[in-house]
Design a protein around this motif. Structure first.
Motif, PDB file in Angstrom:
ATOM      1  N   SER A 184      31.829  12.598  68.014  1.00 62.95           N
ATOM      2  CA  SER A 184      32.283  13.843  67.312  1.00 62.95           C
ATOM      3  C   SER A 184      31.379  14.534  66.712  1.00 62.95           C
ATOM      4  CB  SER A 184      33.536  13.777  66.473  1.00 62.95           C
ATOM      5  OG  SER A 184      33.404  12.974  65.516  1.00 62.95           O
ATOM      6  N   THR A 185      30.462  14.143  65.912  1.00 60.29           N
ATOM      7  CA  THR A 185      29.418  14.837  64.989  1.00 60.29           C
ATOM      8  C   THR A 185      28.218  14.034  64.970  1.00 60.29           C
ATOM      9  OG1 THR A 185      29.035  16.051  62.944  1.00 60.29           O
ATOM     10  CG2 THR A 185      30.669  14.134  62.932  1.00 60.29           C
ATOM     11  N   LYS A 186      27.026  14.440  64.982  1.00 63.19           N
ATOM     12  CA  LYS A 186      25.814  13.684  65.181  1.00 63.19           C
ATOM     13  C   LYS A 186      24.991  14.448  64.110  1.00 63.19           C
ATOM     14  CE  LYS A 186      25.950  12.294  69.911  1.00 63.19           C
ATOM     15  NZ  LYS A 186      26.059  11.180  69.639  1.00 63.19           N
ATOM     16  N   HIS A 187      24.769  13.491  62.942  1.00 58.14           N
ATOM     17  CA  HIS A 187      24.029  14.004  61.745  1.00 58.14           C
ATOM     18  C   HIS A 187      22.495  13.290  61.712  1.00 58.14           C
ATOM     19  CE1 HIS A 187      27.057  16.060  59.301  1.00 58.14           C
ATOM     20  NE2 HIS A 187      27.900  15.391  60.008  1.00 58.14           N
ATOM     21  N   GLY A 188      21.503  13.890  61.593  1.00 59.85           N
ATOM     22  CA  GLY A 188      20.120  13.344  61.282  1.00 59.85           C
ATOM     23  C   GLY A 188      19.722  13.745  59.934  1.00 59.85           C
ATOM     24  N   ALA A 189      18.903  12.794  59.230  1.00 58.65           N
ATOM     25  CA  ALA A 189      18.500  13.107  57.994  1.00 58.65           C
ATOM     26  C   ALA A 189      16.880  12.713  57.919  1.00 58.65           C
ATOM     27  CB  ALA A 189      19.062  12.658  56.924  1.00 58.65           C
ATOM     28  N   VAL A 190      16.080  13.508  57.298  1.00 57.47           N
ATOM     29  CA  VAL A 190      14.893  13.405  57.197  1.00 57.47           C
ATOM     30  C   VAL A 190      14.214  13.607  56.022  1.00 57.47           C
ATOM     31  CG1 VAL A 190      12.240  13.896  57.666  1.00 57.47           C
ATOM     32  CG2 VAL A 190      14.063  13.728  59.422  1.00 57.47           C
ATOM     33  N   ILE A 191      13.936  12.263  54.961  1.00 59.95           N
ATOM     34  CA  ILE A 191      13.235  12.575  53.542  1.00 59.95           C
ATOM     35  C   ILE A 191      11.760  12.778  53.980  1.00 59.95           C
ATOM     36  CG2 ILE A 191      12.759  11.571  51.447  1.00 59.95           C
ATOM     37  CD1 ILE A 191      15.488   9.985  52.210  1.00 59.95           C
ATOM     38  N   PHE A 192      11.126  13.787  53.163  1.00 59.20           N
ATOM     39  CA  PHE A 192       9.849  14.245  53.435  1.00 59.20           C
ATOM     40  C   PHE A 192       9.076  14.693  52.023  1.00 59.20           C
ATOM     41  CE2 PHE A 192      12.372  17.908  54.141  1.00 59.20           C
ATOM     42  CZ  PHE A 192      11.654  18.984  53.719  1.00 59.20           C
ATOM     43  N   LYS A 193       7.846  14.473  52.010  1.00 54.02           N
ATOM     44  CA  LYS A 193       6.979  15.241  50.950  1.00 54.02           C
ATOM     45  C   LYS A 193       5.604  15.649  51.220  1.00 54.02           C
ATOM     46  CE  LYS A 193       5.892  13.530  46.193  1.00 54.02           C
ATOM     47  NZ  LYS A 193       5.915  12.459  45.428  1.00 54.02           N
ATOM     48  N   ASN A 194       5.501  16.981  51.317  1.00 51.44           N
ATOM     49  CA  ASN A 194       4.241  17.579  51.687  1.00 51.44           C
ATOM     50  C   ASN A 194       4.161  17.438  53.244  1.00 51.44           C
ATOM     51  OD1 ASN A 194       3.785  18.294  49.116  1.00 51.44           O
ATOM     52  ND2 ASN A 194       2.678  16.619  48.647  1.00 51.44           N
ATOM     53  N   SER A 252      10.358  14.457  46.354  1.00 46.76           N
ATOM     54  CA  SER A 252      10.592  14.739  47.754  1.00 46.76           C
ATOM     55  C   SER A 252      11.848  15.404  47.979  1.00 46.76           C
ATOM     56  CB  SER A 252      10.664  13.471  48.487  1.00 46.76           C
ATOM     57  OG  SER A 252      11.810  12.696  48.186  1.00 46.76           O
ATOM     58  N   SER A 253      11.922  15.912  49.407  1.00 51.98           N
ATOM     59  CA  SER A 253      13.071  16.784  49.839  1.00 51.98           C
ATOM     60  C   SER A 253      13.628  15.860  51.090  1.00 51.98           C
ATOM     61  CB  SER A 253      12.350  18.204  50.261  1.00 51.98           C
ATOM     62  OG  SER A 253      11.555  18.965  49.172  1.00 51.98           O
ATOM     63  N   VAL A 254      14.837  16.461  51.435  1.00 51.44           N
ATOM     64  CA  VAL A 254      15.479  15.875  52.500  1.00 51.44           C
ATOM     65  C   VAL A 254      16.070  17.255  53.482  1.00 51.44           C
ATOM     66  CG1 VAL A 254      17.891  15.805  51.478  1.00 51.44           C
ATOM     67  CG2 VAL A 254      17.172  14.438  53.188  1.00 51.44           C
ATOM     68  N   LEU A 255      16.044  17.098  54.628  1.00 54.38           N
ATOM     69  CA  LEU A 255      16.936  17.720  55.546  1.00 54.38           C
ATOM     70  C   LEU A 255      17.835  17.129  56.251  1.00 54.38           C
ATOM     71  CD1 LEU A 255      17.237  20.513  57.413  1.00 54.38           C
ATOM     72  CD2 LEU A 255      15.417  19.649  58.704  1.00 54.38           C
ATOM     73  N   VAL A 256      19.004  17.529  56.158  1.00 55.21           N
ATOM     74  CA  VAL A 256      20.177  17.096  56.987  1.00 55.21           C
ATOM     75  C   VAL A 256      20.648  18.056  58.082  1.00 55.21           C
ATOM     76  CG1 VAL A 256      22.410  15.839  56.878  1.00 55.21           C
ATOM     77  CG2 VAL A 256      20.962  15.843  54.872  1.00 55.21           C
ATOM     78  N   TYR A 257      20.537  17.428  59.212  1.00 55.10           N
ATOM     79  CA  TYR A 257      20.628  18.324  60.467  1.00 55.10           C
ATOM     80  C   TYR A 257      22.039  17.803  61.190  1.00 55.10           C
ATOM     81  CZ  TYR A 257      19.413  20.422  65.026  1.00 55.10           C
ATOM     82  OH  TYR A 257      19.409  20.948  66.121  1.00 55.10           O
ATOM     83  N   ARG A 258      22.698  18.775  61.743  1.00 53.22           N
ATOM     84  CA  ARG A 258      23.805  18.327  62.520  1.00 53.22           C
ATOM     85  C   ARG A 258      23.802  18.976  63.818  1.00 53.22           C
ATOM     86  NH1 ARG A 258      30.108  19.360  60.664  1.00 53.22           N
ATOM     87  NH2 ARG A 258      31.300  18.621  62.418  1.00 53.22           N
ATOM     88  N   GLU A 259      24.381  18.146  64.913  1.00 54.59           N
ATOM     89  CA  GLU A 259      24.574  19.113  66.057  1.00 54.59           C
ATOM     90  C   GLU A 259      25.947  18.478  66.706  1.00 54.59           C
ATOM     91  OE1 GLU A 259      22.166  18.949  69.705  1.00 54.59           O
ATOM     92  OE2 GLU A 259      20.479  19.770  68.269  1.00 54.59           O
TER      93      GLU A 259
END
Length: 124
Positions: free
Chosen positions: A23-33, A78-85
């Protein structure tokens, strides 16, 4: 849309497609620079004793993988991006309060997430 590299957005999008939650697909990436520290997608789990299913959030999977590879000094700042499709395209992926607190506790300072209109930033 806040300024994020296309590399980070692309990795988060690919992670979301790995999800076994239909039903819902999430991806997360933790990144720094622009260096990837951890990534993950939401996945189904099961309490075998009670025969109940639950979802492990993409942010938690990314944090676990990140902590296996890096110490907190590397993660701090660091930062994180959470993405959903979903079936309609990119959608809201604002982390829940529990995930936000977990992310903060390991030293993540910026949380980005997708919305139907682009990418938003929670803090810093």
């Amino acid at each position: 849309m806040n300024r994020l590299s296309l590399k980070i957005i692309g990795i988060a999008q690919k992670e979301s497609l790995k999800s076994d939650v239909r039903s819902t697909k999430h991806g997360a990436v933790i990144f720094k620079n622009d260096m990837i520290l951890g990534k993950g997608c939401n996945t189904r789990g099961k309490y075998y004793a009670y025969n109940q299913q639950f979802t492990i959030h993409a942010e938690v999977v990314a944090v676990i993988r990140c902590l296996k590879r890096h110490n907190r000094n590397v993660i701090r700042g660091s930062s994180v991006l959470v993405y959903r499709e979903n079936g309609e395209g990119i959608s809201n992926s604002k982390p829940c309060t529990r995930c936000t607190n977990i992310l903060k506790s390991i030293g993540i300072v910026s949380i980005y997430y997708t919305t139907k209109s682009g990418i938003e930033k929670i803090w810093r």
